[in-house]
Scaffold this active site. Structure first.
Site, PDB file in Angstrom:
ATOM      1  N   ARG A  45       0.812  -1.225   0.000  1.00  0.00           N
ATOM      2  CA  ARG A  45       0.000   0.000   0.000  1.00  0.00           C
ATOM      3  C   ARG A  45       0.841   1.268   0.000  1.00  0.00           C
ATOM      4  O   ARG A  45       0.321   2.365  -0.175  1.00  0.00           O
ATOM      5  CB  ARG A  45      -0.979  -0.009   1.188  1.00  0.00           C
ATOM      6  CG  ARG A  45      -1.994   1.108   1.130  1.00  0.00           C
ATOM      7  CD  ARG A  45      -3.127   0.959   2.132  1.00  0.00           C
ATOM      8  NE  ARG A  45      -2.653   0.539   3.443  1.00  0.00           N
ATOM      9  CZ  ARG A  45      -2.035   1.329   4.323  1.00  0.00           C
ATOM     10  NH1 ARG A  45      -1.842   2.588   4.044  1.00  0.00           N
ATOM     11  NH2 ARG A  45      -1.631   0.849   5.486  1.00  0.00           N
ATOM     12  N   TYR A  99     -14.331  10.833 -20.468  1.00  0.00           N
ATOM     13  CA  TYR A  99     -14.722   9.446 -20.199  1.00  0.00           C
ATOM     14  C   TYR A  99     -15.907   9.471 -19.219  1.00  0.00           C
ATOM     15  O   TYR A  99     -15.873  10.198 -18.218  1.00  0.00           O
ATOM     16  CB  TYR A  99     -13.528   8.701 -19.605  1.00  0.00           C
ATOM     17  CG  TYR A  99     -13.852   7.327 -19.089  1.00  0.00           C
ATOM     18  CD1 TYR A  99     -14.152   6.291 -19.966  1.00  0.00           C
ATOM     19  CD2 TYR A  99     -13.861   7.062 -17.729  1.00  0.00           C
ATOM     20  CE1 TYR A  99     -14.456   5.028 -19.496  1.00  0.00           C
ATOM     21  CE2 TYR A  99     -14.156   5.798 -17.250  1.00  0.00           C
ATOM     22  CZ  TYR A  99     -14.451   4.781 -18.132  1.00  0.00           C
ATOM     23  OH  TYR A  99     -14.754   3.541 -17.668  1.00  0.00           O
ATOM     24  N   ASP A 171      -5.859  12.738 -19.150  1.00  0.00           N
ATOM     25  CA  ASP A 171      -6.111  11.307 -19.235  1.00  0.00           C
ATOM     26  C   ASP A 171      -5.612  10.887 -20.618  1.00  0.00           C
ATOM     27  O   ASP A 171      -6.228  11.211 -21.629  1.00  0.00           O
ATOM     28  CB  ASP A 171      -7.612  11.043 -19.069  1.00  0.00           C
ATOM     29  CG  ASP A 171      -7.960   9.565 -19.121  1.00  0.00           C
ATOM     30  OD1 ASP A 171      -7.184   8.791 -19.735  1.00  0.00           O
ATOM     31  OD2 ASP A 171      -9.011   9.184 -18.575  1.00  0.00           O
ATOM     32  N   LYS A 196      -6.632  -0.579 -20.358  1.00  0.00           N
ATOM     33  CA  LYS A 196      -6.824  -0.496 -21.801  1.00  0.00           C
ATOM     34  C   LYS A 196      -5.517  -0.877 -22.526  1.00  0.00           C
ATOM     35  O   LYS A 196      -5.143  -2.037 -22.500  1.00  0.00           O
ATOM     36  CB  LYS A 196      -7.319   0.902 -22.168  1.00  0.00           C
ATOM     37  CG  LYS A 196      -8.427   1.426 -21.236  1.00  0.00           C
ATOM     38  CD  LYS A 196      -9.690   0.588 -21.270  1.00  0.00           C
ATOM     39  CE  LYS A 196     -10.628   0.871 -20.107  1.00  0.00           C
ATOM     40  NZ  LYS A 196     -11.015   2.245 -19.896  1.00  0.00           N
TER      41      LYS A 196
HETATM   42  C1  LIG Z   1     -11.549   2.953 -18.876  1.00  0.00           C
HETATM   43  C2  LIG Z   1     -11.170   4.376 -18.766  1.00  0.00           C
HETATM   44  C3  LIG Z   1     -11.023   4.990 -17.512  1.00  0.00           C
HETATM   45  C4  LIG Z   1     -11.293   4.254 -16.206  1.00  0.00           C
HETATM   46  O1  LIG Z   1     -10.399   3.211 -16.009  1.00  0.00           O
HETATM   47  P1  LIG Z   1     -10.725   1.893 -15.125  1.00  0.00           P
HETATM   48  O2  LIG Z   1      -9.484   1.113 -15.247  1.00  0.00           O
HETATM   49  O3  LIG Z   1     -11.931   1.261 -15.712  1.00  0.00           O
HETATM   50  O4  LIG Z   1     -10.988   2.370 -13.737  1.00  0.00           O
HETATM   51  C5  LIG Z   1     -10.620   6.299 -17.491  1.00  0.00           C
HETATM   52  N1  LIG Z   1     -10.411   6.999 -18.623  1.00  0.00           N
HETATM   53  C6  LIG Z   1     -10.549   6.457 -19.841  1.00  0.00           C
HETATM   54  C7  LIG Z   1     -10.288   7.270 -21.051  1.00  0.00           C
HETATM   55  C8  LIG Z   1     -10.932   5.123 -19.959  1.00  0.00           C
HETATM   56  O5  LIG Z   1     -11.087   4.593 -21.168  1.00  0.00           O
END
Ligand SMILES: *Cc1c(COP(=O)(O)O)cnc(C)c1O
Length: 376
Positions: A45, A99, A171, A196
Site C-alpha cells: 500500500r 470518459y 487522461d 486499456k
Molecule cells: C476505462 C477508462 C477509464 C477508467 O479506467 P478503469 O481502469 O476502468 O478504472 C478512465 N479513462 C478512460 C479514457 C478510460 O477509457
C-alpha cells in the site's frame, strides 16, 4: 543513452535476478519487508514493492516522467490524484467531453468535499481562459476525446495554465504512451487507465499517474491513505504486457487508419471520426502533437446499432478498449449511458454512433467483417 520506445518497452525498469540469473524480473509477493536500516520499508500500500517499482520505472521511461504511482484501476488513479491535489475551497476546470466514469465521479463527488468545478463544453484552449478563477488549481483534459476523437492543443493549454500557476492533468488512455507524450508538451500530470492499452489483453485492471518527483510525493501522501495500490502479481503481469506495447500499438495504428479509410468510402456509413483522416477537424493538430493517430475510431450507422453489431463475426461487442482483439460499443448505451440524452446530444453523440477499438488482427479480415455487416 536515449532508447527507442520499443527497446524501453522490453528493458526499462526490469529487475535483475541476482540469485538465479533469469532474464525476467522476479516476482516478489511479500507484504512484509525489513524496516531496519532502510529509509522507507516496502509495503504494497506504500506503492514501493519491487514489482510496483519495476513497472513504474518502465512507464516513467515511456512517458518521460520522473516518477509515478501504479494503482488498482484507472478510476483509482484519477480520483486519488485529484483528491491528492485538490482541497476544500479549490476550483477545478474539466473538459465536458470526458470518459463517462470520470464525468460521473466529478459531478457526484467534488461538491461533497467542498471543491468547486466548471465543465467546459469545448476542445479549444481559448475557451478555458474565461472560466479560470483566482482559486483555480487544476485544468483536466482528455485528448483524443471519447468517443469522437476530438483533439485539444496540449502546448497551448499547458502555457495558459502555467501562466496562471494552474496544474494541468491529462487522461492519456486513448493515445497510450506510444502515440502521445503530454509531459513533453508541458502538461504536469499524465493519467492512464492501464486496463486499456497498457494491459492490452483485456485481462488486467490498473491505473497510472506519472509526473515530477515533487508532484508524485503530493499524490503519494493521499494515495497511502486511500489505499488503491496494484498488487505485485498484477504488476508483474502489467510489466509483461508492456513489453509488447509499442508493437501492439503500432499495428493498431496501421489497422485503424485502413479501417477509417474503408468506412469513409462506404456510402452506407455516416460520419467517420478518426484523427488520421485528413478531413478530421483535429488532423493537423494531431499530426503535430501525436506520434501516431491511435487505434480508436467512431462511425455512425443509419440502422439499429445493436442489429449491426450482431451481424459482426470477428469484432466483438464489448465494453472497454485497447485489447489485442477488436471490440465495438455503442456509447449511448454504454460509456455515456450515465449522461442523460440531452447532454449526449450536446456533445454530438448520436444513438447510432459506434466506437471501435481496433485490435492487432489482419486489417483485411476486419474490413471484410465490417463490409458484411454494412452490406449484408
Ligand atoms: C476505462 C477508462 C477509464 C477508467 O479506467 P478503469 O481502469 O476502468 O478504472 C478512465 N479513462 C478512460 C479514457 C478510460 O477509457
Amino acid at each position: 543513452m536515449s532508447l527507442d520506445k520499443k527497446t524501453q518497452c522490453v528493458h526499462s525498469g526490469s529487475l535483475e535476478d541476482r540469485q538465479y540469473k533469469g532474464v525476467v524480473s522476479p516476482v516478489y509477493p511479500s507484504t512484509a519487508y525489513d524496516y531496519v536500516d532502510v529509509d522507507t520499508y516496502a509495503y504494497p500500500r506504500y506503492f514501493n514493492t519491487p514489482n510496483q517499482k519495476a513497472v513504474k520505472d518502465k512507464l516513467c521511461a515511456l512517458e518521460n516522467a520522473e516518477d509515478g504511482i501504479i494503482f488498482g484501476s484507472g478510476m483509482a488513479a484519477i480520483t486519488t490524484t485529484l483528491f491528492g491535489i485538490l482541497k476544500k475551497g479549490d476550483h477545478a476546470v474539466f473538459q465536458n467531453d470526458l470518459y463517462g466514469g470520470t464525468h460521473h465521479a466529478i459531478t457526484t463527488q467534488m461538491e461533497r468535499f467542498g471543491i468547486e468545478y466548471t465543465l467546459v463544453d469545448s476542445m479549444h484552449w481559448e475557451d478555458y481562459e474565461p472560466v479560470v478563477r483566482p482559486n483555480t488549481k487544476v485544468i483536466y483534459v482528455e485528448t483524443p476525446s471519447n468517443p469522437l476523437l476530438k483533439i485539444l492543443d496540449l502546448k497551448a493549454m499547458a502555457n495558459l495554465a502555467r501562466s496562471r500557476g494552474i496544474l494541468t492533468l491529462i487522461d492519456n488512455t486513448f493515445a497510450s504512451p506510444i502515440n502521445q507524450n503530454p509531459l513533453d508538451h508541458g502538461i504536469d500530470i499524465v493519467l492512464h487507465s492501464g486496463t486499456k492499452y497498457l494491459g492490452g489483453h483485456s485481462d488486467i485492471c490498473c491505473g497510472v499517474a506519472l509526473t515530477t518527483s515533487a508532484l508524485t510525493k503530493d499524490i503519494w501522501n493521499s494515495s497511502i491513505n486511500l489505499g488503491g495500490s496494484l498488487n505485485p502479481q498484477m504488476c508483474h503481469l502489467l510489466e509483461r504486457s508492456l513489453k509488447t506495447l509499442a508493437l501492439r500499438v503500432k499495428q493498431q495504428n496501421i489497422n485503424a487508419q485502413r479501417i477509417a479509410e474503408y468506412l469513409q468510402s462506404s456510402p452506407k456509413v455516416g460520419g467517420v471520426y478518426y484523427p488520421g483522416l485528413p478531413d478530421h477537424p483535429g488532423h493537423e493538430l494531431a499530426k503535430e502533437q501525436m506520434l501516431g493517430y491511435g487505434g480508436m475510431l467512431s462511425f455512425e450507422v443509419n440502422s439499429d446499432p445493436n442489429e449491426f453489431v450482431k451481424r459482426l463475426k470477428l469484432i466483438k461487442s464489448a465494453m472497454s478498449l485497447g485489447g489485442v482483439e477488436s471490440t465495438i460499443t455503442c456509447p449511448a448505451q454504454t460509456s455515456h449511458s450515465k449522461i442523460n440524452a440531452e447532454e449526449r446530444a450536446k456533445v454530438g453523440i448520436k444513438d447510432g454512433l459506434l466506437r471501435m477499438s481496433v485490435g492487432i488482427e489482419e486489417a483485411d479480415d476486419l474490413i471484410a467483417d465490417l463490409d458484411h455487416a454494412i452490406n449484408r
